[in-house]
Scaffold this active site. Structure first.
Site, PDB file in Angstrom:
ATOM      1  N   VAL A  17      48.668  60.917  86.931  1.00  0.00           N
ATOM      2  CA  VAL A  17      49.180  61.565  88.030  1.00  0.00           C
ATOM      3  C   VAL A  17      47.691  62.337  88.796  1.00  0.00           C
ATOM      4  O   VAL A  17      47.384  61.861  90.064  1.00  0.00           O
ATOM      5  CB  VAL A  17      50.170  62.793  87.686  1.00  0.00           C
ATOM      6  CG1 VAL A  17      50.398  63.775  88.972  1.00  0.00           C
ATOM      7  CG2 VAL A  17      51.440  62.200  87.454  1.00  0.00           C
ATOM      8  N   ASP A  35      39.100  67.627  83.243  1.00  0.00           N
ATOM      9  CA  ASP A  35      39.956  67.154  82.057  1.00  0.00           C
ATOM     10  C   ASP A  35      39.154  67.604  80.766  1.00  0.00           C
ATOM     11  O   ASP A  35      38.128  67.736  80.800  1.00  0.00           O
ATOM     12  CB  ASP A  35      40.091  65.564  82.226  1.00  0.00           C
ATOM     13  CG  ASP A  35      41.319  65.237  81.226  1.00  0.00           C
ATOM     14  OD1 ASP A  35      42.193  64.706  82.082  1.00  0.00           O
ATOM     15  OD2 ASP A  35      41.451  65.339  80.106  1.00  0.00           O
ATOM     16  N   THR A  82      53.823  67.518  80.826  1.00  0.00           N
ATOM     17  CA  THR A  82      54.882  68.474  80.343  1.00  0.00           C
ATOM     18  C   THR A  82      55.841  67.754  79.347  1.00  0.00           C
ATOM     19  O   THR A  82      57.116  67.326  79.876  1.00  0.00           O
ATOM     20  CB  THR A  82      55.804  69.005  81.576  1.00  0.00           C
ATOM     21  OG1 THR A  82      56.046  68.009  82.486  1.00  0.00           O
ATOM     22  CG2 THR A  82      54.737  70.382  82.179  1.00  0.00           C
ATOM     23  N   THR A 117      56.087  67.948  86.115  1.00  0.00           N
ATOM     24  CA  THR A 117      57.533  68.157  86.157  1.00  0.00           C
ATOM     25  C   THR A 117      58.135  69.212  85.363  1.00  0.00           C
ATOM     26  O   THR A 117      57.621  69.460  84.293  1.00  0.00           O
ATOM     27  CB  THR A 117      58.225  66.595  85.667  1.00  0.00           C
ATOM     28  OG1 THR A 117      57.712  65.666  86.365  1.00  0.00           O
ATOM     29  CG2 THR A 117      59.607  66.576  85.881  1.00  0.00           C
ATOM     30  N   CYS A 252      58.523  60.311  81.537  1.00  0.00           N
ATOM     31  CA  CYS A 252      59.300  60.782  82.883  1.00  0.00           C
ATOM     32  C   CYS A 252      60.835  60.703  82.655  1.00  0.00           C
ATOM     33  O   CYS A 252      61.468  61.555  82.317  1.00  0.00           O
ATOM     34  CB  CYS A 252      58.872  59.922  83.934  1.00  0.00           C
ATOM     35  SG  CYS A 252      57.554  60.472  84.518  1.00  0.00           S
ATOM     36  N   ARG A 317      52.579  56.218  75.639  1.00  0.00           N
ATOM     37  CA  ARG A 317      53.221  57.346  75.364  1.00  0.00           C
ATOM     38  C   ARG A 317      55.045  57.154  75.323  1.00  0.00           C
ATOM     39  O   ARG A 317      55.460  56.521  76.228  1.00  0.00           O
ATOM     40  CB  ARG A 317      52.937  58.262  76.283  1.00  0.00           C
ATOM     41  CG  ARG A 317      51.519  58.849  76.141  1.00  0.00           C
ATOM     42  CD  ARG A 317      51.078  59.756  77.399  1.00  0.00           C
ATOM     43  NE  ARG A 317      51.440  59.139  78.653  1.00  0.00           N
ATOM     44  CZ  ARG A 317      51.135  59.765  79.883  1.00  0.00           C
ATOM     45  NH1 ARG A 317      51.130  61.065  79.789  1.00  0.00           N
ATOM     46  NH2 ARG A 317      51.318  59.179  80.946  1.00  0.00           N
TER      47      ARG A 317
HETATM   48  N1  LIG Z   1      52.873  59.656  84.857  1.00  0.00           N
HETATM   49  C1  LIG Z   1      53.743  59.229  85.690  1.00  0.00           C
HETATM   50  O1  LIG Z   1      54.171  58.365  86.162  1.00  0.00           O
HETATM   51  C2  LIG Z   1      54.275  60.639  86.133  1.00  0.00           C
HETATM   52  C3  LIG Z   1      55.213  60.666  87.515  1.00  0.00           C
HETATM   53  C4  LIG Z   1      55.362  61.593  88.028  1.00  0.00           C
HETATM   54  C5  LIG Z   1      55.246  63.073  87.423  1.00  0.00           C
HETATM   55  N2  LIG Z   1      54.730  62.812  86.154  1.00  0.00           N
HETATM   56  C6  LIG Z   1      54.527  64.417  85.654  1.00  0.00           C
HETATM   57  O2  LIG Z   1      53.163  64.732  85.933  1.00  0.00           O
HETATM   58  C7  LIG Z   1      52.629  65.551  84.899  1.00  0.00           C
HETATM   59  C8  LIG Z   1      51.233  64.799  84.412  1.00  0.00           C
HETATM   60  O3  LIG Z   1      51.454  63.512  83.878  1.00  0.00           O
HETATM   61  P1  LIG Z   1      50.627  62.569  83.651  1.00  0.00           P
HETATM   62  O4  LIG Z   1      51.397  61.220  83.321  1.00  0.00           O
HETATM   63  O5  LIG Z   1      49.372  62.242  84.571  1.00  0.00           O
HETATM   64  O6  LIG Z   1      49.868  62.712  82.301  1.00  0.00           O
HETATM   65  P2  LIG Z   1      48.650  62.215  81.287  1.00  0.00           P
HETATM   66  O7  LIG Z   1      48.936  62.520  79.953  1.00  0.00           O
HETATM   67  O8  LIG Z   1      48.456  60.917  81.892  1.00  0.00           O
HETATM   68  O9  LIG Z   1      47.343  62.950  82.029  1.00  0.00           O
HETATM   69  C9  LIG Z   1      47.287  64.579  81.417  1.00  0.00           C
HETATM   70  C10 LIG Z   1      45.749  64.540  81.638  1.00  0.00           C
HETATM   71  O10 LIG Z   1      45.540  65.964  81.439  1.00  0.00           O
HETATM   72  C11 LIG Z   1      44.600  66.297  80.157  1.00  0.00           C
HETATM   73  N3  LIG Z   1      44.586  67.578  79.538  1.00  0.00           N
HETATM   74  C12 LIG Z   1      45.536  67.857  78.482  1.00  0.00           C
HETATM   75  N4  LIG Z   1      45.277  69.088  78.494  1.00  0.00           N
HETATM   76  C13 LIG Z   1      44.483  69.654  79.398  1.00  0.00           C
HETATM   77  C14 LIG Z   1      43.890  71.023  79.727  1.00  0.00           C
HETATM   78  N5  LIG Z   1      44.272  72.056  78.905  1.00  0.00           N
HETATM   79  N6  LIG Z   1      43.146  70.891  80.525  1.00  0.00           N
HETATM   80  C15 LIG Z   1      42.765  69.985  81.342  1.00  0.00           C
HETATM   81  N7  LIG Z   1      43.267  68.770  81.163  1.00  0.00           N
HETATM   82  C16 LIG Z   1      44.246  68.588  80.264  1.00  0.00           C
HETATM   83  C17 LIG Z   1      44.778  65.174  79.215  1.00  0.00           C
HETATM   84  O11 LIG Z   1      43.596  64.940  78.671  1.00  0.00           O
HETATM   85  C18 LIG Z   1      45.141  63.967  80.339  1.00  0.00           C
HETATM   86  O12 LIG Z   1      44.031  62.958  80.795  1.00  0.00           O
HETATM   87  C19 LIG Z   1      53.882  65.415  83.777  1.00  0.00           C
HETATM   88  O13 LIG Z   1      54.424  66.710  83.932  1.00  0.00           O
HETATM   89  C20 LIG Z   1      54.473  64.247  84.251  1.00  0.00           C
HETATM   90  O14 LIG Z   1      55.907  64.659  83.766  1.00  0.00           O
HETATM   91  C21 LIG Z   1      54.148  61.870  85.622  1.00  0.00           C
END
Ligand SMILES: NC(=O)c1ccc[n+]([C@@H]2O[C@H](COP(=O)([O-])OP(=O)(O)OC[C@H]3O[C@@H](n4cnc5c(N)ncnc54)[C@H](O)[C@@H]3O)[C@@H](O)[C@H]2O)c1
Length: 409
Positions: A17, A35, A82, A117, A252, A317
């Protein structure tokens, strides 16, 4: 609201995201992507995006793994995971820790936007808990993300963005920020809870629909009818919804219903509909395992294709296809191949596979375009004549059935 020139955004979490968002924002605003994972930042700085979502990382995007670098930013956009814990309850540890860190550098007129989310009400509770004590007036908003990993059509600059905020000033700022990256395709939700709920139900609805098809798959299997044949026929009706059976994993669709369940528990509401679908979807690993195991034998050489959580993404994941592979591997020695998984632990390449002696059984689990192409070109060399081809989702229904025992589940 800071003038456009004064806007300095930090995007926290460079995952599926955060990275595409920061990349787009950096083309319009001063933006820094943060990150905690140093290695990831190093790779991104070299232009290497392991999510495979970006064609090119903008030169304008600053990247860092040092939290201090965010001190001068005035808009914090949080894109952190999340997940759920082992009891399938929301696990907000990462987010809470991050909010606690942000609270140390946050200034009175700064803005906090959360994209992760949530369940309805979570943004307000968390923001007030971590920032509320320090400031009597806060600007914060919630804007759920809709990106769909692996989808190169509905990308961040093309989809409508839902925004919500605790005051009009923040809403207007969010409209400026997000509108600049997607041609102003903005929907302002009535309030933050509405935006949180809207995001949740987008995924709950998909889970429900897939759950129904999965249940029908089980019913028709007992009746000796192929769900795929039925769907092909039903799909000729103009308003039939085209959902397919399968394993629902990822972060998700397979997670968000538990966030809704969590809030249902809080208000003592027992959901009957969406949790039935969720449980049906959870049960599909054992359904597929049992079906596949019937065709396997200790003396067979077996190849399993695709372990990502869904097609055309390298995201492992919560991958139920990987869990299915692990289930089968408990009883049999199974090789696997997934060209999209970049993780070094998952060394596999189709050249090695192609050079091996042909397999007795090939299982097509996740039909990435690359795997489908590979199979079309190599099926003769990798699967013995008369071998078993188990195609979970009927992708090769037109294969020469005289040469192989073609099985779809
Ligand atoms: N991937 C999707 O398709 C998608 C779509 C819609 C919503 N979401 C929601 O968006 C949110 C993020 O999802 P994502 O898929 O991007 O997650 P992700 O796991 O791909 O990315 C999260 C990033 O955060 C980093 N991280 C972890 N702890 C950290 C911290 N304390 N400080 C800074 N960085 C940190 C991780 O290293 C990772 O690179 C979630 O709530 C998810 O449910 C995801």
């Amino acid at each position: 609201m800071p003038k456009k020139k004064k806007i300095f955004i930090s995007v926290i979490g460079m995952g599926y995201v955060g990275l595409p968002l920061a990349n787009q924002l950096s083309k319009h605003f001063k933006t820094i992507g943060y990150d905690i994972n140093k290695n990831k930042i190093l790779k991104l700085k070299k232009g290497l995006d392991e999510t495979g979502e970006l064609k090119k990382i903008s030169k304008k995007l600053k990247l860092t793994s040092k939290f201090e670098d965010l001190i001068k930013t005035n808009i914090f956009i949080v894109c952190l995971p999340t997940p759920v814990n082992k009891h399938k309850k929301p696990d907000l540890k990462i987010l809470k820790n991050s909010l606690s860190k942000i609270s140390k550098i946050f200034k009175q007129d700064d803005t906090l936007i959360i994209e992760s989310t949530f369940y309805p009400g979570a943004t307000e509770i968390l923001v007030n808990k971590y920032l509320g004590k320090k400031f009597n007036r806060l600007n914060f908003g919630y804007s759920p993300e809709r990106i769909n990993p692996g989808d190169k059509i509905n990308t961040i600059s093309k989809i409508t963005k839902v925004i919500s905020a605790n005051n009009n000033k923040t809403l207007s700022l969010m409209r400026t920020i997000y509108g600049s990256i997607n041609n102003n395709k903005i929907f302002s939700a009535k309030n933050i809870k509405v935006a949180e709920a809207a995001k949740l139900i987008e995924n709950v609805q998909r889970d429900l629909n897939i759950g129904l098809i999965n249940e029908l798959t089980k019913i028709f299997s007992i009746l000796n009818i192929s769900i795929h044949d039925v769907l092909e026929a039903s799909s000729t009706k103009w308003n039939f919804l085209k959902f397919k059976p399968g394993l629902v994993g990822g972060h998700c669709i397979g997670i968000d219903p538990y966030y809704l369940k969590f809030i249902c528990d809080k208000i003592n509401f027992k959901p009957n509909v969406f949790m039935s679908a969720r449980n049906t979807n959870e049960s599909m690993i054992s359904y597929y395992s049992e079906k596949i195991l019937k065709y396997l034998d200790q003396k067979y050489k077996i190849l399993y294709l695709g372990v990502a959580f869904k097609e055309n993404t390298g995201d492992l994941r919560n991958s139920k296809y990987f869990d299915l592979f692990k289930n089968l591997s408990k009883s049999y020695s199974v090789d696997y191949y997934d060209p999209l998984i970049k993780d070094a632990k998952f060394k596999n390449d189709y050249v090695t596979i192609s050079r091996k002696k042909p397999y007795d059984v090939v299982i097509l689990a996740v039909p990435h375009n690359k795997i489908v192409k590979f199979l079309r070109n190599n099926i003769r060399s990798i699967l013995k004549k008369g071998g078993i081809f188990i195609d979970l989702n009927n992708n090769f229904k037109n294969i020469n059935k005289n040469s192989y025992n073609y099985i779809t589940l």
